[in-house]
Design an enzyme around this catalytic site. Structure first.
Site, PDB file in Angstrom:
ATOM      1  CE  LYS A   1      -4.213  -1.850   2.033  1.00  0.00           C
ATOM      2  NZ  LYS A   1      -3.828  -3.266   2.228  1.00  0.00           N
ATOM      3  N   GLY A   2       2.085   1.170   0.491  1.00  0.00           N
ATOM      4  CA  GLY A   2       2.942   2.355   0.607  1.00  0.00           C
ATOM      5  C   GLY A   2       3.280   2.956  -0.750  1.00  0.00           C
ATOM      6  CB  CYS A   3       3.759   6.462  -1.869  1.00  0.00           C
ATOM      7  SG  CYS A   3       2.085   7.046  -2.030  1.00  0.00           S
ATOM      8  CB  VAL A   4       8.511   5.505  -1.403  1.00  0.00           C
ATOM      9  CG1 VAL A   4       9.960   5.251  -1.827  1.00  0.00           C
ATOM     10  CG2 VAL A   4       8.028   6.801  -1.992  1.00  0.00           C
TER      11      VAL A   4
END
Lengths: 173, 104
Positions: free
Chosen positions: B101-104
């Site tokens: 789910k994280g962007c990076v």
């Protein structure tokens, strides 16, 4: 037996989707949108190009890339992230205000486990990102390839960029 | 949520096909998941897959590509070579986890 439900992972690579992002700003908070979107695109298998121009050069200049700054001068909607309390943007002109707000933003970014700019560039490079530097900006700032992050492929003209971004989705930041 | 038959048993998946119950996963299933997306597992593939499983136990969410690289110690380039195109999604699929789910 019915066909199993399997994710379709190769849509983008086969459709030839391509993204080009023009990074024209050298402020800390304006460097990240391009880097994060490029990283997301690369993770989706999309051919990604970053074109650094004008102040965006500070993102790839070895001298400045680790030292980008965040200032709230000129940001009339200024508030600290996570707080709705407004801060008058002219307070940003006080001595030390930029240093303090830069330090705070860098900490917030690193608390989210998002890399600093040099490490982010390494990550993008390893993920296959194409990076280009603008010829006119290089001439104006008297910079050569030696001054730039190693992952930058070349210093190219505006025409070169238009050619290589043919068919790409384009973002100007 | 739908179920699908993999390795001769019913597996709970989301609309895309990612497992929704990580506990239904085992190493035998991983090989089936991998072959579903055209990957034949080698020892090199198992390193990030085992890291993802282990990390999920403590973090309760799927590690991002960067986390697999920085915490798991596997270079990003290698991950792209092992799971071409979309390494983060492909790894999590084979590891029986939701996509990160994280962007990076």
């Amino acid at each position: 037996m019915s066909t199993p439900i399997v994710p379709s992972f190769d849509d983008n690579t086969t459709s030839g989707r391509k993204l080009a992002i023009i990074c024209s700003k050298g402020n800390l908070d304006m460097a990240y949108p391009g880097l994060i979107l490029a990283n997301a695109a690369l993770g989706e298998g999309i051919e990604t190009h970053l074109f650094f121009t004008f102040w965006g050069f500070d993102i790839i200049n070895k001298e400045t890339m680790a030292d980008l700054k965040f200032t709230f001068v000129g940001n009339t909607s200024m508030h600290m992230p996570g707080s709705s309390m407004g801060i008058h943007h002219m307070l940003g002109a006080l001595p030390g205000a930029t240093a303090a707000s830069t330090k705070m933003m860098k900490k917030m970014i690193s608390d989210l486990d998002v890399p600093d700019v040099p490490e982010f560039l390494e990550l993008l490079s390893a993920s296959g990102c194409h990076m280009w530097a603008c010829r006119m900006s290089a001439d104006m700032m008297k910079l050569t390839m030696d001054d730039l992050f190693d992952g930058v492929e070349d210093i190219i003209s505006a025409t070169d960029f238009i050619e290589l971004s043919e068919g790409a989705q384009l973002l100007f930041i | 949520m739908p179920t699908t038959t993999l390795a001769g048993r019913e597996i709970d998946v989301d609309a895309e096909g990612f497992l929704t119950k990580p506990e239904q996963w085992d190493e035998e299933l991983a090989a089936v998941l991998a072959s579903n997306i055209g990957i034949e597992l080698t020892e090199a593939h198992w390193v990030p897959i085992r890291f993802l499983r282990k990390d999920f136990e403590t973090q309760k969410e799927t590690a991002t590509l960067r986390r697999v690289s920085t915490v798991g110690g596997i270079p990003v380039k290698e991950l792209f070579a092992l799971f071409p195109g979309k390494p983060a999604k492909k790894m999590s699929y084979v590891a029986g986890l939701q996509k990160p789910k994280g962007c990076v």
